[in-house]
Structure formats: structure tokens, C-alpha cells
Design a protein around this motif. Structure first.
Motif, PDB file in Angstrom:
ATOM      1  N   ASP A  85      42.955  45.770  42.082  1.00 47.10           N
ATOM      2  CA  ASP A  85      43.687  46.795  41.341  1.00 47.10           C
ATOM      3  C   ASP A  85      42.748  47.952  41.008  1.00 47.10           C
ATOM      4  O   ASP A  85      41.531  47.765  40.876  1.00 47.10           O
ATOM      5  CB  ASP A  85      44.337  46.208  40.080  1.00 47.10           C
ATOM      6  N   PRO A  86      43.291  49.164  40.864  1.00 45.18           N
ATOM      7  CA  PRO A  86      42.440  50.354  40.697  1.00 45.18           C
ATOM      8  C   PRO A  86      41.947  50.568  39.269  1.00 45.18           C
ATOM      9  O   PRO A  86      41.246  51.548  39.006  1.00 45.18           O
ATOM     10  CB  PRO A  86      43.381  51.489  41.121  1.00 45.18           C
ATOM     11  N   ALA A 127      37.632  38.449  38.741  1.00 47.98           N
ATOM     12  CA  ALA A 127      37.664  39.914  38.825  1.00 47.98           C
ATOM     13  C   ALA A 127      37.102  40.416  40.148  1.00 47.98           C
ATOM     14  O   ALA A 127      37.536  41.458  40.658  1.00 47.98           O
ATOM     15  CB  ALA A 127      36.893  40.521  37.655  1.00 47.98           C
ATOM     16  N   SER A 128      36.130  39.677  40.716  1.00 45.69           N
ATOM     17  CA  SER A 128      35.522  40.133  41.965  1.00 45.69           C
ATOM     18  C   SER A 128      36.500  40.081  43.134  1.00 45.69           C
ATOM     19  O   SER A 128      36.275  40.727  44.163  1.00 45.69           O
ATOM     20  CB  SER A 128      34.291  39.284  42.286  1.00 45.69           C
ATOM     21  N   THR A 154      43.039  44.464  28.805  1.00 48.54           N
ATOM     22  CA  THR A 154      44.298  45.206  28.736  1.00 48.54           C
ATOM     23  C   THR A 154      44.066  46.627  29.228  1.00 48.54           C
ATOM     24  O   THR A 154      43.212  47.344  28.682  1.00 48.54           O
ATOM     25  CB  THR A 154      44.856  45.254  27.304  1.00 48.54           C
ATOM     26  N   VAL A 155      44.796  47.019  30.246  1.00 51.44           N
ATOM     27  CA  VAL A 155      44.754  48.406  30.726  1.00 51.44           C
ATOM     28  C   VAL A 155      45.646  49.240  29.821  1.00 51.44           C
ATOM     29  O   VAL A 155      46.831  48.941  29.658  1.00 51.44           O
ATOM     30  CB  VAL A 155      45.218  48.493  32.185  1.00 51.44           C
TER      31      VAL A 155
END
Length: 349
Positions: free
Chosen positions: A203-204, A198-199, A258-259
Motif C-alpha cells: 500500500d502507498p 509490513a515488508s 492508522t492512516v
């Protein structure tokens, strides 16, 4: 001078010279230094052989009968160390692991008697302080029932101390054949892998930060954090696996992310945002198998964390804590619960 007198004088001169010659002393010192240097070199060579051989006993002088455990110091753990004769690791139930160790690595037992069931990433130890502190190594407890899982040799847990010394703990010296400890290890390793991944992402959307060290905050007199009429502009649903003593751990377990889409956020707004949260007297406890956490941002820019840690067992509704505060809760309807479960791929009502 008789031959007897000559021999006596020579003996006295050698044992206790009254006027020793400087050259003689220098020659003696050089001979002693050369002898001492040979002894030191032999000792160093013997020590190197001892460490490289991975064990043994010193067999010279006064140490002939004294067995020693070699001290192995490394900068990084690998399973090549697993077969060596290593001291037993000391596991404290009160001190965080990161206060005494900088790496922990699981190495599967490859013998014919092994009951090892799963797979392992190649020599990837747990090293993040937060993930190290999630590890737990309980000793066997005959008063506590264990799940019906395989018993026998399965793995060795290597521990690299802050001083660089390697120690080991066999699974059979841990509670329930070491499966609960391995479950925590796999969750900690998955969390570490996820945070490293993740680092590097740009992505926003909202991420799933580590919650392994998260503590529920005590109730306070402050008003409810989520006001009625709030509208969520962004939301990311996260599922965090938690230790489950009834199952056999097999591989590392990162969080699921999940976005939520515009349609899914609309369900969240209709159910939760318009009602806001309320102060209630009931208390919640973090579940044992897995936890859904929804990280959101409202249209006013307020960050709100909804952690699904409370279930009331009535019709699939779930009470979620707001920002981890005990007593500040929202109640998710069955529609929202089903939407989140579907988004995360979790079987549910």
C-alpha cells in the motif's frame, strides 16, 4: 635343553625379543588398531546415547564419577528443547543480545505448579537483531519493589548462541519473577511480526517503522525543523507499546497503525502545521507504557516525524518532538490529542 631353560627362554623372548619378526609386529599393530577402533566406536555410541538422553554421567574409565552437562547444538529453537538439562544462560546488561545470541524463545511451564497466564505463538523466537537488543534480563533485586503479580514457575527462556549452543534461563532467576523480561519479549516479538508483515505490504501509505532502538537526539543550534505554514499531505499515526512493570504480559504486542484521513490531516494542519515547531529548553524522556508517533510528509516533500514523548499535564496538551531532536517541539492542542487517540483507539481526554 631342560624344561626350565625352555620356559625361561620363552619368557625372555615374549617380554623383550632381541630380533622381533616383522610379521609379528604387523600382527600386533593390527590387533591394537582393531582394539582402538572398538574403543572409539564404543565411545561415539556412548556420546550419542548421552546427547539423546539429554543428560547423565560418563561411567567408564577415569570419567566414571565426573558429571557432565550435555552440549545441545541446533539450528533453530523449539520448545521441545525446554525439558532438557541445559546450561544456564549468561545475560549481560552491557552487551547487546544480538552480539551473543541469534534466537530467544519463551516456553511456558506446563506443570501443575505453573502460574503462566497467557498464550504463546507456536515456536516463534525473537531473532531480528533490533528486537533481540530490546530484550533485557535483570537479576532479582531485593531493593526494588515489584508489582503484585503471580510468583512461581511460569516459563523458561531458551537462548540460541551464535555458536549454535542452547542455554536456558528460568523466570524465577529473573527480577520480579521474570514478568518485566517477558513484557519486553512480547513487545520485541510483536515488533518483529509487524515488521515482517509490513515488508510484504504494497500500500502507498506511510508505515510504522520499528522504534525499539530509537534514541533521542541531543539539542543543537540548528533552526526548528518544521517551518510555520507547513502543510501535511500524508500522515500515519502509530502507537508503540512499551514495557509496563505494573501489568501482566499475556501475548505479543505489535504496533498499532492508522492512516489518517483528509479530515484528520486537516486538524493536524490547523493545529501544528501552521505554527511549525520551536526550539525550547525543556527536555523529554520516552514514556514507560506507550508512545504515539505520527509519520508525515509535507506538500513540499519533507518527511517529518512527530513523537509524542512529552506531556505537560495541562489540559491534555502534549508536546511532540520533531524528528526525535531534543528541544525541537510542537504543542498539540486538546483537539489534536483527542483526534489521534480516537484514530488509534486509545482512551484519553
Amino acid at each position: 635343553m631342560t624344561d626350565i631353560e625352555s620356559l625361561l627362554r620363552a619368557a625372555l623372548t615374549e617380554s623383550a625379543p632381541l630380533d622381533p619378526a616383522t610379521d609379528g609386529l604387523a600382527d600386533g599393530a593390527r590387533r591394537y588398531a582393531a582394539h582402538a577402533r572398538r574403543v572409539r566406536l564404543a565411545s561415539v555410541a556412548a556420546g550419542l546415547v548421552l546427547v539423546l538422553a539429554g543428560g547423565g554421567a560418563v561411567a567408564s574409565g577415569a570419567f566414571r564419577d565426573r558429571a557432565v552437562t550435555p552440549v545441545v547444538r541446533v539450528g533453530h529453537l523449539t520448545c521441545a528443547l525446554s525439558g532438557q538439562d541445559l546450561p544456564s544462560a549468561t545475560m549481560s546488561r552491557t552487551e547487546p543480545m544480538s552480539s551473543t545470541a541469534r534466537e530467544v524463545l519463551v516456553c511456558a511451564d506446563g506443570s501443575a505448579a505453573s502460574v503462566w497466564p497467557g498464550s504463546l505463538p507456536a515456536d516463534e523466537p525473537v531473532s531480528s537483531p533490533a528486537d533481540l537488543d530490546f530484550l533485557r534480563f535483570d537479576p532479582p533485586d531485593r531493593t526494588r519493589a515489584c508489582a503484585a503479580l503471580p510468583a512461581g514457575p511460569a516459563y523458561r527462556m531458551l537462548v540460541l548462541g551464535l555458536d549454535g549452543v542452547v542455554s536456558v534461563r528460568d523466570n524465577q532467576t529473573l527480577a520480579c519473577n521474570g514478568w518485566p523480561a517477558l513484557d519486553r519479549y512480547f513487545i520485541a516479538l510483536g515488533d518483529q511480526q509487524w515488521q515482517e508483515w509490513a515488508s510484504t505490504q504494497t500500500d502507498p501509505f506511510l508505515k510504522c517503522p520499528s522504534v525499539l532502538q530509537q534514541r533521542l537526539l541531543p539539542a543543537s543550534d540548528a533552526p526548528a525543523a518544521l517551518r510555520p505554514g507547513s502543510v501535511f499531505a500524508q500522515a500515519t499515526a502509530c502507537f508503540y507499546p512499551l514495557p509496563d512493570a505494573s501489568r501482566l504480559p499475556r501475548a505479543s504486542e505489535p504496533p498499532w497503525r492508522t492512516v489518517l484521513s483528509t479530515v484528520q490531516i486537516a486538524v493536524l494542519n490547523a493545529d501544528i502545521g501552521r505554527k511549525g515547531s520551536a526550539k525550547v529548553a525543556t527536555r523529554c524522556a520516552i514514556p514507560q507504557t506507550g508512545m504515539v508517533v505520527v509519520n508525515t510528509v509535507t506538500t513540499s516533500g519533507q518527511s517529518v516525524v512527530l513523537s509524542g514523548v512529552c506531556g505537560d499535564g495541562s489540559g491534555g496538551t502534549v508536546a511532540a518532538l520533531v524528528n526525535w531532536v531534543q528541544g525541537d517541539q510542537v504543542v498539540a492542542s486538546l483537539a489534536t490529542t483527542r483526534m489521534l487517540n480516537a484514530a488509534l483507539g486509545i482512551p484519553g481526554p
